[in-house]
Each structure stands twice: as structure tokens, then as C-alpha cells.
Design a protein around this motif. Sequence first.
Motif, PDB file in Angstrom:
ATOM      1  N   MET A 195       0.859  -1.173   0.000  1.00 41.52           N
ATOM      2  CA  MET A 195       0.000   0.000   0.000  1.00 41.52           C
ATOM      3  C   MET A 195       0.903   1.233   0.000  1.00 41.52           C
ATOM      4  O   MET A 195       1.819   1.356   0.793  1.00 41.52           O
ATOM      5  CB  MET A 195      -0.881  -0.028   1.251  1.00 41.52           C
ATOM      6  CG  MET A 195      -1.848   1.112   1.278  1.00 41.52           C
ATOM      7  SD  MET A 195      -2.919   1.238   2.729  1.00 41.52           S
ATOM      8  CE  MET A 195      -3.576  -0.353   2.954  1.00 41.52           C
ATOM      9  N   SER A 196       0.645   2.151  -0.890  1.00 41.93           N
ATOM     10  CA  SER A 196       1.480   3.341  -0.970  1.00 41.93           C
ATOM     11  C   SER A 196       1.135   4.309   0.151  1.00 41.93           C
ATOM     12  O   SER A 196       0.099   4.198   0.799  1.00 41.93           O
ATOM     13  CB  SER A 196       1.297   4.020  -2.326  1.00 41.93           C
ATOM     14  OG  SER A 196       0.021   4.624  -2.391  1.00 41.93           O
ATOM     15  N   GLY A 197       1.997   5.256   0.362  1.00 44.94           N
ATOM     16  CA  GLY A 197       1.783   6.242   1.417  1.00 44.94           C
ATOM     17  C   GLY A 197       0.531   7.076   1.208  1.00 44.94           C
ATOM     18  O   GLY A 197      -0.199   7.383   2.148  1.00 44.94           O
ATOM     19  N   ARG A 198       0.273   7.415  -0.046  1.00 43.75           N
ATOM     20  CA  ARG A 198      -0.915   8.227  -0.362  1.00 43.75           C
ATOM     21  C   ARG A 198      -2.192   7.439  -0.084  1.00 43.75           C
ATOM     22  O   ARG A 198      -3.163   7.967   0.432  1.00 43.75           O
ATOM     23  CB  ARG A 198      -0.857   8.684  -1.809  1.00 43.75           C
ATOM     24  CG  ARG A 198      -2.064   9.501  -2.207  1.00 43.75           C
ATOM     25  CD  ARG A 198      -1.886  10.101  -3.548  1.00 43.75           C
ATOM     26  NE  ARG A 198      -1.107  11.327  -3.356  1.00 43.75           N
ATOM     27  CZ  ARG A 198      -0.623  12.051  -4.333  1.00 43.75           C
ATOM     28  NH1 ARG A 198      -0.799  11.677  -5.574  1.00 43.75           N
ATOM     29  NH2 ARG A 198       0.039  13.143  -4.093  1.00 43.75           N
ATOM     30  N   THR A 199      -2.209   6.164  -0.427  1.00 43.39           N
ATOM     31  CA  THR A 199      -3.376   5.312  -0.191  1.00 43.39           C
ATOM     32  C   THR A 199      -3.617   5.129   1.300  1.00 43.39           C
ATOM     33  O   THR A 199      -4.752   5.152   1.765  1.00 43.39           O
ATOM     34  CB  THR A 199      -3.195   3.943  -0.876  1.00 43.39           C
ATOM     35  OG1 THR A 199      -2.921   4.147  -2.253  1.00 43.39           O
ATOM     36  CG2 THR A 199      -4.426   3.093  -0.726  1.00 43.39           C
ATOM     37  N   ALA A 200      -2.537   4.941   2.047  1.00 43.49           N
ATOM     38  CA  ALA A 200      -2.664   4.777   3.495  1.00 43.49           C
ATOM     39  C   ALA A 200      -3.195   6.055   4.138  1.00 43.49           C
ATOM     40  O   ALA A 200      -4.053   5.998   5.027  1.00 43.49           O
ATOM     41  CB  ALA A 200      -1.315   4.411   4.103  1.00 43.49           C
ATOM     42  N   LEU A 201      -2.726   7.194   3.677  1.00 44.06           N
ATOM     43  CA  LEU A 201      -3.192   8.468   4.213  1.00 44.06           C
ATOM     44  C   LEU A 201      -4.668   8.679   3.896  1.00 44.06           C
ATOM     45  O   LEU A 201      -5.446   9.109   4.746  1.00 44.06           O
ATOM     46  CB  LEU A 201      -2.369   9.625   3.644  1.00 44.06           C
ATOM     47  CG  LEU A 201      -2.781  11.025   4.096  1.00 44.06           C
ATOM     48  CD1 LEU A 201      -2.626  11.156   5.610  1.00 44.06           C
ATOM     49  CD2 LEU A 201      -1.957  12.065   3.383  1.00 44.06           C
TER      50      LEU A 201
END
Length: 64
Positions: free
Chosen positions: A1-7
Motif C-alpha cells: 500500500m502506498s503512502g498516499r493510499t494509506a493516508l
Amino acid sequence: MSGRTALRGALLAAGELLAWWAVLLLIWLVFISTVYTLEWVVGASSAAVGALLARAGRRAVTWR
């Protein structure tokens, strides 16, 4: 999971919890006759617990 998706997921979860908390707190305030500080604390705390349970229940039903 990318950082943007997690955020994005964290923001959506926080928004859902905040919405549940606000609705439950408003319902609590409708049912009490006088609003003292203690009622605000108890209502806000109860609404927070209810919001967590509502989110957990919704996630259990939708299997996310």
C-alpha cells in the motif's frame, strides 16, 4: 500500500468516526433536559465509544 493510499484510508476512517461521534452526541443532547459539564463529558465519551463500535460493526458487515 502506498503512502498516499494509506493516508487516504486514515482520513476516511477519521471522517467516519467523526461523523458517527457527532450524530451520537447530538442524539445524546436531545434526550437530556439540562446540559451541564458532566453531561457533555459523559455524552462525548459515550458517543466516542459508540462511534468506534459503529465503525467496527459496519466493517464487519462489509468485510473490509
